[in-house]
Design an enzyme around this catalytic site. Structure first.
Site, mmCIF file in Angstrom:
data_model
loop_
_atom_site.group_PDB
_atom_site.id
_atom_site.type_symbol
_atom_site.label_atom_id
_atom_site.label_comp_id
_atom_site.label_asym_id
_atom_site.label_seq_id
_atom_site.Cartn_x
_atom_site.Cartn_y
_atom_site.Cartn_z
ATOM 1 N N SER A 2 22.763 -10.002 12.932
ATOM 2 C CA SER A 2 22.511 -10.281 11.381
ATOM 3 C C SER A 2 21.026 -10.272 11.172
ATOM 4 O O SER A 2 20.587 -9.597 10.313
ATOM 5 C CB SER A 2 23.268 -11.621 10.949
ATOM 6 O OG SER A 2 22.913 -11.779 9.775
ATOM 7 N N HIS B 19 -2.812 20.985 31.194
ATOM 8 C CA HIS B 19 -3.867 20.021 31.732
ATOM 9 C C HIS B 19 -5.226 19.918 31.254
ATOM 10 O O HIS B 19 -6.347 19.530 31.666
ATOM 11 C CB HIS B 19 -3.967 20.077 33.119
ATOM 12 C CG HIS B 19 -2.637 20.088 34.091
ATOM 13 N ND1 HIS B 19 -1.932 19.319 34.278
ATOM 14 C CD2 HIS B 19 -1.938 21.558 34.410
ATOM 15 C CE1 HIS B 19 -0.614 19.585 34.856
ATOM 16 N NE2 HIS B 19 -0.898 21.026 34.748
ATOM 17 N N LYS C 237 -18.022 15.263 7.563
ATOM 18 C CA LYS C 237 -16.673 15.078 8.023
ATOM 19 C C LYS C 237 -15.461 14.790 7.269
ATOM 20 O O LYS C 237 -15.442 14.455 6.115
ATOM 21 C CB LYS C 237 -16.787 13.847 9.130
ATOM 22 C CG LYS C 237 -17.537 13.860 10.351
ATOM 23 C CD LYS C 237 -16.691 12.830 11.182
ATOM 24 C CE LYS C 237 -16.464 11.391 10.754
ATOM 25 N NZ LYS C 237 -15.807 10.470 11.892
ATOM 26 N N ASN D 114 -2.540 8.496 10.884
ATOM 27 C CA ASN D 114 -1.474 7.614 10.234
ATOM 28 C C ASN D 114 -0.114 7.816 10.588
ATOM 29 O O ASN D 114 0.621 6.879 11.053
ATOM 30 C CB ASN D 114 -1.673 7.864 8.531
ATOM 31 C CG ASN D 114 -0.631 6.755 7.955
ATOM 32 O OD1 ASN D 114 0.483 6.831 7.865
ATOM 33 N ND2 ASN D 114 -1.450 5.845 7.175
ATOM 34 N N HIS E 92 25.174 -19.198 1.689
ATOM 35 C CA HIS E 92 26.268 -18.303 2.490
ATOM 36 C C HIS E 92 26.246 -17.086 1.582
ATOM 37 O O HIS E 92 26.711 -16.932 0.594
ATOM 38 C CB HIS E 92 27.475 -19.077 2.673
ATOM 39 C CG HIS E 92 28.187 -18.024 3.730
ATOM 40 N ND1 HIS E 92 28.748 -16.588 3.536
ATOM 41 C CD2 HIS E 92 28.620 -18.219 5.020
ATOM 42 C CE1 HIS E 92 29.173 -16.251 4.754
ATOM 43 N NE2 HIS E 92 29.068 -17.292 5.560
ATOM 44 N N SER F 259 -15.664 10.540 5.439
ATOM 45 C CA SER F 259 -16.089 9.410 6.298
ATOM 46 C C SER F 259 -16.920 8.516 5.434
ATOM 47 O O SER F 259 -17.598 9.228 4.462
ATOM 48 C CB SER F 259 -16.968 10.075 7.418
ATOM 49 O OG SER F 259 -17.658 9.051 8.149
ATOM 50 N N ARG G 204 0.800 -1.202 0.073
ATOM 51 C CA ARG G 204 0.042 -0.023 0.124
ATOM 52 C C ARG G 204 0.654 1.211 0.093
ATOM 53 O O ARG G 204 0.414 2.288 -0.742
ATOM 54 C CB ARG G 204 -1.147 -0.096 1.172
ATOM 55 C CG ARG G 204 -1.821 1.140 1.298
ATOM 56 C CD ARG G 204 -2.494 1.131 2.731
ATOM 57 N NE ARG G 204 -3.782 2.043 2.723
ATOM 58 C CZ ARG G 204 -4.977 1.955 2.281
ATOM 59 N NH1 ARG G 204 -5.242 0.706 1.628
ATOM 60 N NH2 ARG G 204 -5.784 2.943 2.498
ATOM 61 N N TYR G 205 1.839 1.364 0.914
ATOM 62 C CA TYR G 205 2.720 2.588 0.983
ATOM 63 C C TYR G 205 4.106 2.463 0.188
ATOM 64 O O TYR G 205 4.983 3.031 0.513
ATOM 65 C CB TYR G 205 2.945 2.592 2.406
ATOM 66 C CG TYR G 205 1.788 2.862 3.313
ATOM 67 C CD1 TYR G 205 0.708 3.775 2.849
ATOM 68 C CD2 TYR G 205 1.449 2.087 4.237
ATOM 69 C CE1 TYR G 205 -0.547 3.883 3.470
ATOM 70 C CE2 TYR G 205 0.366 2.190 5.044
ATOM 71 C CZ TYR G 205 -0.577 3.032 4.686
ATOM 72 O OH TYR G 205 -1.776 3.030 5.613
#
Length: 471
Positions: free
Chosen positions: A345, A175, A306, A314, A96, A300, A20-21
């Site tokens: 490793s 606060h 919205k 995100n 290897h 939305s 997706r990204y």
């Protein structure tokens, strides 16, 4: 029966960074992918061969010609899709990865003037000699060429926003409660200053490397060529690669420098996380309006009014993932059992994920900020509804006059508390209280001229400190 996605070609990405990204994380592929690791291994191996031969380290061997030097340096430069596939084919036989790099290089020397010197490839090296230098090159490149420019661009965005809004008054909340007013620009400048410090701190980290054999003693080197100053050979080679030489290690370079980088990047991420949550809150308070075009096509799925602050949400999530990975890497990599174990490793193969999630978060923060419009009217309305925040100003003036001997100003804090705590005070009520204090004319007029929108102290001018922070 449902199809197995594991059988689909081309392969389905397992992680969102490769699915997706992908576009946002793609710049890191040149630095932190498995292919990038193997390209850096090719750089280290070929440069080591050049260093030994041109330096006359091994008695009786000739130096290289310009054409031979170019041939060796072309090996990593030409490492692309075909080379990646060929290396994978060799590794299936060797089981290897570093040995496969050695054989890959020797294939390219076959039939050339360098074939008689092919045993110089990987000579005196343990795999970790090649790997630690390769990871150093990779991480340095990823940080300096990809992550830092993106991070600095975010800092630049914040500085510009801070200057543009330096004089826009805003109600503070300590606060979560209404508190001494500030300006939007000053609060954004705080984040620009904090992140700017990290942007200047991170490049100062050293990138260390070593090439000293199976347990860091140069044993094979010294027994094979006792006439060479192997510490000097190692130092000059590591510095030739643009790294800082670590003179004292076990089989592995200790990775402390990596932990230092990851700690700094994680800290920067936590400051960015704080930025994301604060901007999200300002959006919820109405101080910022979001442009739908900048956030995405749909706000939305069910509530058409919205526009969700998805970029900042995100960013939060990705910074939490990145920070957790960076913390684990920093914790794991500084520890090894005796002279060597293989946990580093496996761990280092996840560095790309840690930086990928951070880079994705930076991208979302920048897109989110770019899609905001400041709503000074909403901030002004909030300030007008909270005249009680001037209680601090009034009691501070009363206390100052009281200690100077002006009579009738006893118990200023308590008197303001009775007026303001737990209740709203409008402008008329606050001014009536000030008028009834019997203050000297100058102080009375100064307080009467105040409003929540003008009680911002040095907030606007403090934004100029952003320039001081760069000095």
């Amino acid at each position: 029966m449902a199809h197995s996605f594991a059988d689909i070609t081309p392969p389905i990405a397992l992680t969102p960074l490769d699915g997706r990204y992908r576009a946002q994380a793609a710049p890191l592929v040149d630095h932190l992918s498995e292919a990038a690791l193997n390209r850096c291994r090719l750089v280290v191996e070929t440069e080591w061969m050049i260093h030994l031969l041109d330096g006359g380290v091994i008695p009786g061997l000739r130096t290289l010609t310009d054409e031979e030097r170019a041939l060796l340096r072309a090996i990593p430069e030409d490492f692309g899709a075909e080379g990646i596939a060929e290396h994978a084919e060799i590794e299936r036989e060797t089981v290897h990865d570093v040995k496969a790099i050695e054989y890959y290089i020797k294939r390219r020397l076959a039939g050339t003037s360098l074939e008689p010197l092919s045993e110089v490839v990987h000579i005196y090296c343990t795999s970790e000699d090649v790997n630690n230098l390769s990871y150093a090159l990779m991480i340095r490149g990823a940080v300096h060429d990809v992550w830092l420019p993106a991070f600095q661009a975010l800092v630049d965005d914040l500085e510009a926003l801070a200057r543009d809004t330096a004089e826009v008054p805003m109600l503070s909340r300590t606060h979560g409660q209404p508190a001494t007013p500030t300006t939007l620009g000053k609060e954004i400048a705080v984040f620009a200053h904090r992140l700017g410090r990290q942007a200047r701190r991170i490049p100062a980290n050293q990138t260390l490397g070593k090439i000293n054999g199976a347990t860091g003693t140069y044993a094979a080197h010294a027994v094979a060529v006792p006439t060479a100053d192997w510490e000097e050979v190692a130092r000059t080679f590591v510095e030739h690669l643009g790294l800082t030489w670590n003179p004292l290690t076990t089989q592995i370079e200790s990775h402390d420098w990596q932990a230092e980088v990851y700690a700094d990047v994680a800290r920067a991420g936590r400051i960015m996380h704080n930025l994301a949550t604060d901007v999200w809150t300002y959006i919820s308070l109405g101080y910022f309006r979001q442009r739908l075009s900048a956030q995405g096509g749909t706000g939305s799925s069910t509530m058409p009014h919205k526009v969700n602050p998805i970029r900042f949400e995100n960013a939060e999530a990705n910074l939490e993932i990145s920070g957790a990975l960076l913390d684990v890497l920093a914790q794991t990599l500084v520890t090894t059992r005796l002279q060597r174990d293989l946990t580093d490793s496996s761990s280092q193969r996840n560095v790309g994920m840690a930086f990928g999630h951070s880079l994705l978060a930076i991208s979302n923060l920048r897109k989110g900020l770019a899609g905001l419009d400041v709503d000074p009217d909403a901030m002004a309305a909030d300030l007008e509804a909270n005249w009680e925040v001037l209680g601090e100003a009034v009691q501070s003036v009363m206390r100052t006059l009281g200690v100077q001997g002006v009579p009738g100003l006893d118990n200023p804090y308590e008197r303001l508390k009775d007026l303001t705590r737990g209740q709203r005070v409008d402008g008329a009520g606050m001014r009536a209280f000030i008028e009834g204090l019997g203050l000297p004319e100058a102080e009375r007029d100064r307080l009467l001229a105040l409003s929540p929108a003008t009680y911002t102290g040095y907030a606007a001018r403090l934004v100029e400190r952003l320039e001081d922070g760069k000095a």
